[in-house]
Design a protein around this motif. Structure first.
Motif, mmCIF file in Angstrom:
data_model
loop_
_atom_site.group_PDB
_atom_site.id
_atom_site.type_symbol
_atom_site.label_atom_id
_atom_site.label_comp_id
_atom_site.label_asym_id
_atom_site.label_seq_id
_atom_site.Cartn_x
_atom_site.Cartn_y
_atom_site.Cartn_z
ATOM 1 N N ASN A 145 13.452 38.374 -1.391
ATOM 2 C CA ASN A 145 14.627 38.857 -0.658
ATOM 3 C C ASN A 145 15.688 37.779 -0.531
ATOM 4 O O ASN A 145 15.401 36.574 -0.615
ATOM 5 C CB ASN A 145 14.232 39.473 0.694
ATOM 6 C CG ASN A 145 14.003 38.449 1.765
ATOM 7 O OD1 ASN A 145 14.945 37.905 2.337
ATOM 8 N ND2 ASN A 145 12.733 38.150 2.026
ATOM 9 N N THR A 175 3.963 43.490 -2.170
ATOM 10 C CA THR A 175 5.235 42.803 -1.991
ATOM 11 C C THR A 175 6.162 43.014 -3.179
ATOM 12 O O THR A 175 5.815 43.657 -4.170
ATOM 13 C CB THR A 175 4.977 41.288 -1.835
ATOM 14 O OG1 THR A 175 4.373 40.829 -3.041
ATOM 15 C CG2 THR A 175 4.054 41.005 -0.668
ATOM 16 N N VAL B 301 5.775 39.416 8.887
ATOM 17 C CA VAL B 301 6.295 40.309 7.845
ATOM 18 C C VAL B 301 6.842 39.419 6.731
ATOM 19 O O VAL B 301 7.752 38.616 6.966
ATOM 20 C CB VAL B 301 7.405 41.231 8.391
ATOM 21 C CG1 VAL B 301 7.981 42.094 7.269
ATOM 22 C CG2 VAL B 301 6.874 42.107 9.520
ATOM 23 N N SER B 303 7.465 40.711 3.436
ATOM 24 C CA SER B 303 8.169 41.458 2.391
ATOM 25 C C SER B 303 8.516 42.832 2.936
ATOM 26 O O SER B 303 7.794 43.381 3.776
ATOM 27 C CB SER B 303 7.268 41.593 1.151
ATOM 28 O OG SER B 303 7.928 42.271 0.111
ATOM 29 N N LYS B 304 9.633 43.360 2.465
ATOM 30 C CA LYS B 304 10.011 44.715 2.856
ATOM 31 C C LYS B 304 10.556 45.397 1.606
ATOM 32 O O LYS B 304 11.768 45.504 1.406
ATOM 33 C CB LYS B 304 11.060 44.657 3.969
ATOM 34 C CG LYS B 304 11.114 45.936 4.763
ATOM 35 C CD LYS B 304 12.114 45.852 5.885
ATOM 36 C CE LYS B 304 12.495 47.252 6.307
ATOM 37 N NZ LYS B 304 13.604 47.244 7.268
ATOM 38 N N ASP B 307 12.663 50.834 2.344
ATOM 39 C CA ASP B 307 13.054 51.119 3.731
ATOM 40 C C ASP B 307 11.856 51.528 4.580
ATOM 41 O O ASP B 307 11.784 51.201 5.763
ATOM 42 C CB ASP B 307 14.089 52.260 3.778
ATOM 43 C CG ASP B 307 15.457 51.768 3.336
ATOM 44 O OD1 ASP B 307 15.651 50.539 3.261
ATOM 45 O OD2 ASP B 307 16.311 52.623 3.038
ATOM 46 N N ALA B 310 6.784 47.908 4.969
ATOM 47 C CA ALA B 310 6.833 46.455 5.160
ATOM 48 C C ALA B 310 5.447 45.891 4.900
ATOM 49 O O ALA B 310 4.441 46.587 5.057
ATOM 50 C CB ALA B 310 7.294 46.115 6.579
ATOM 51 N N ARG B 346 -0.101 46.747 4.634
ATOM 52 C CA ARG B 346 1.094 47.560 4.412
ATOM 53 C C ARG B 346 1.370 48.367 5.675
ATOM 54 O O ARG B 346 0.493 49.067 6.186
ATOM 55 C CB ARG B 346 0.858 48.496 3.227
ATOM 56 C CG ARG B 346 2.078 49.277 2.779
ATOM 57 C CD ARG B 346 1.848 49.939 1.413
ATOM 58 N NE ARG B 346 0.531 50.524 1.301
ATOM 59 C CZ ARG B 346 -0.396 50.178 0.406
ATOM 60 N NH1 ARG B 346 -0.145 49.264 -0.499
ATOM 61 N NH2 ARG B 346 -1.577 50.763 0.403
ATOM 62 N N LEU B 349 6.851 52.486 7.855
ATOM 63 C CA LEU B 349 7.976 52.515 8.799
ATOM 64 C C LEU B 349 8.535 53.923 8.936
ATOM 65 O O LEU B 349 9.625 54.134 9.455
ATOM 66 C CB LEU B 349 9.079 51.551 8.320
ATOM 67 C CG LEU B 349 8.615 50.127 7.982
ATOM 68 C CD1 LEU B 349 9.791 49.274 7.517
ATOM 69 C CD2 LEU B 349 7.936 49.474 9.180
ATOM 70 N N GLN B 354 11.567 49.871 13.160
ATOM 71 C CA GLN B 354 12.064 48.958 12.143
ATOM 72 C C GLN B 354 11.516 47.546 12.338
ATOM 73 O O GLN B 354 11.318 47.088 13.466
ATOM 74 C CB GLN B 354 13.595 48.926 12.160
ATOM 75 C CG GLN B 354 14.211 50.137 11.478
ATOM 76 C CD GLN B 354 13.660 50.371 10.080
ATOM 77 O OE1 GLN B 354 13.634 49.463 9.248
ATOM 78 N NE2 GLN B 354 13.166 51.583 9.817
ATOM 79 N N SER B 356 11.751 43.424 10.322
ATOM 80 C CA SER B 356 12.457 42.613 9.326
ATOM 81 C C SER B 356 11.539 41.521 8.808
ATOM 82 O O SER B 356 10.603 41.104 9.501
ATOM 83 C CB SER B 356 13.684 41.947 9.961
ATOM 84 O OG SER B 356 14.547 42.914 10.481
ATOM 85 N N VAL B 357 11.830 41.043 7.619
ATOM 86 C CA VAL B 357 11.091 39.909 7.068
ATOM 87 C C VAL B 357 11.235 38.744 8.042
ATOM 88 O O VAL B 357 12.336 38.460 8.517
ATOM 89 C CB VAL B 357 11.613 39.538 5.667
ATOM 90 C CG1 VAL B 357 11.022 38.212 5.188
ATOM 91 C CG2 VAL B 357 11.271 40.652 4.674
#
Lengths: 399, 399
Positions: A145, A175, B301, B303-304, B307, B310, B346, B349, B354, B356-357
């Motif tokens: 990312n 990932t 987290v 990796s995402k 949408d 994650a 895993r 979501l 939500q 975030s990385v």
């Protein structure tokens, strides 16, 4: 066979009767060859049979190198610097590590050419990554990312080092950045960073490695890996060099080496094998036997509560339990094993096979990677003799 | 709550920005109080919340001691000398160890009053047991067969020590001699040996501990433990003193303490709890909440990819997988977790939550014992602060 068996017995007869402290001293000195036998080991013990292990290493190296690809075996399977070094001596360019801490432990054991297959996230870890790259500048870090690319670049600048970055492409269920425009943009971003260098593409398709049936597996792997090859082409069309496309597994080693554009393979389990891989089926036949089972857990029968039931001293803490099938007695189906809690396994003797308290039994492991991660030492045996004790130096290092 | 939160933040603000090597030095010195916060920890990390842990210890001690029974908590759950010592300071008579090597590691950390719940089988192990008993003469060794009784007696004689032996009675699905005449004969055999002393009866009924529903569990436990109480009576009728009847679990702690003739309880999981125990149901209600969840795995987290997906950095090597249910995000059901291989989990979501990385998420563990066995260190936290780092000294010691 008979002659060898006698010779081994003769060698060992002279050595019997070690005390536990003597065994500990031998192990600490690494001075076990010709002095230690399987029967001296405390159980449960993790053993690797060297004849099978060496044949597996040779077969994989010859195949991958013969196909003109590089081999960077995944060390998350074995977590042993000694095994990574043996693979390098057989032609591997280095080793993959799942996490930074695993790479640190491997490097401390002399391993070079490390590719870290999970992104390094968080301030402290990125700082460690930079410190690591100063010592091992050839290391490749996976990124997936844009913020992480910036964070790595900033830290590398502060640390006065240039980091090799691989785009982790989402070709499986874990990932990675999705293929197409997002992945291409990430590559451009890496290329634009003064303190990063684009090494290539990391693409692991876990769903392919365990697809049952060779033809189905080939289809799944080719489909999964195609976006990695396409991403490389797209980057090069933009004038961005992308020397590396790395991926593949023990299940797809003879599939991915026939695919144009894949430059490097990263199989892991082939050194040991396990029940899980045995079940995926080979090019001919239902059992995948391209590689030999070399890894076993040695247990002792510690209780025999009833005529039809015996208890061995290996349970949930001696075998991984992430697969739907239990360990298998290597002697066959006559001694079915069932988990009996943290510390024990229950054998049914209803098939007529008899065992006694004190008997030692070896089991094939359902899934090698998480099982190895339960042990600190791997006893490398040839026949009944222990030739070496390998430290599982990265055990527990999933950080 | 708010005031405490602010105070914690203020304390930590002054300490932020440790490098990894600084954290390592703090940990090595044991000098973390007020200097290290959860956010400094590399993930996956195993954490125990001290408020909940201390409440669990207090509740169990008060209950068992209040019922006039001894408490010898099973250390196979935590494998930490520090925890065993805290339990002793709260009134426990010692600790149970599943295997000899676990007992050795606990004793090295100062733990006394050890009962080893699996028979010690094999020449080398018996020799170690004798050496151990010389240092810790109060240790009790479980035995469940006549040959083992003879072997222990011979080794004890050679080592000039008298070993305390407990009859391991088969009241569950694992080890032990069957009740009735065989168990009675084994007790007589122990009594007749010059170098052994009968300490009593070890009786663990694993099937009772996890029976769902309090009334059903009471029935199963009372039925399972009755033969142990009867064996004690039969031995005493023959003039053989049998001071100890030890067994029970976190699931049956308030059942077995109401049963005449059980002198000692050996629960383990209550210090931490896990999803498995939460599900067995309490005296009132479907959730067993006599003890609090104190154990969590802290993840990041990393990796995402999409949408709705994650990836956290804890997988098969961060959580045990021996139960049918996955880890649970402690924040609720909005972030369902699925294992994604050795190194990753895993999160879906799709529920709208939500992440975030870089976000840090804590998970409740399916089954505490084998999960703890994956880690070398347990971070003892209060709020956001790390108060201590406890060495899981017996990790991997199932021998």
């Amino acid at each position: 066979m008979l002659a060898t068996g006698l010779a081994v017995a003769a060698v060992h007869a002279a050595k019997r009767g070690y005390s536990w402290s003597e065994i500990d001293r031998l192990i600490a000195r690494g001075d076990v060859k010709g002095k230690l036998a399987k029967e001296d080991l405390p159980t449960p013990a993790l053993i690797v049979e060297l004849d099978a292990f060496e044949a597996n290493v040779k077969k994989m190296s010859e195949h991958v190198l013969g196909k003109g690809r590089a081999l960077r075996p995944h060390a998350k399977t074995h977590k042993c610097p000694e095994i990574a070094m043996r693979l390098i001596r057989s032609g591997a360019v280095g080793a993959c590590a799942a996490k930074l801490s695993e790479a640190e432990a491997l490097a401390a054991g002399g391993v070079t050419g490390l590719l870290i297959t999970t992104a390094v996230v968080g301030k402290n870890k990125i700082e460690r990554a930079v410190a690591f790259a100063r010592k091992r500048p050839e290391t490749i870090f996976s990124v997936d990312n844009a913020q992480n690319v910036k964070d790595l670049n900033d830290a590398a600048g502060a640390g006065k080092v240039r980091l090799n970055a691989a785009i982790d492409l989402h070709v499986g269920g874990r990932t990675g950045i999705v293929s197409g425009a997002p992945a291409l943009a990430l590559g451009e971003s890496i290329q634009s960073m003064p303190n990063l260098k684009l090494a290539g593409i990391q693409a692991y398709a876990g769903q392919a490695s365990h697809t049952v049936g060779f033809e189905a597996r080939r289809r799944v792997s080719r489909e999964a890996m195609a976006p990695a090859v396409e991403l490389r082409q797209a980057l090069e069309q933009k004038g961005i060099p992308c020397p590396l496309v790395t991926g593949g597994s023990t299940g797809t080693y003879n599939i991915d080496t026939d695919m144009d554009g894949i430059t490097e393979l990263q199989p892991g389990s082939f050194v040991f094998m396990d029940i899980d891989y045995n079940r995926i089926g080979g090019q001919s036949g239902e059992v995948y036997n391209d590689f030999q089972n070399s890894l076993f857990v040695l247990t002792t029968v510690v209780s025999k509560p009833k005529d039809e039931m015996a208890i061995v001293d290996g349970g949930l803490k001696a075998f991984s339990t992430d697969r739907a099938f239990p360990p298998q007695w290597r002697g066959g189906a006559e001694l079915p094993y069932a988990f009996a809690g943290d510390e024990h396994g229950r054998l049914s003797l209803k098939g007529g096979k008899q065992v006694s308290v004190g008997d030692r039994l070896e089991f094939i492991i359902p899934h090698c990677d998480p099982s190895v991660n339960l042990y600190d030492r791997l006893f490398a045996v040839r026949g009944e003799q222990v030739e070496a004790v390998w430290r599982i130096a990265a055990r527990g290092l999933s950080q």
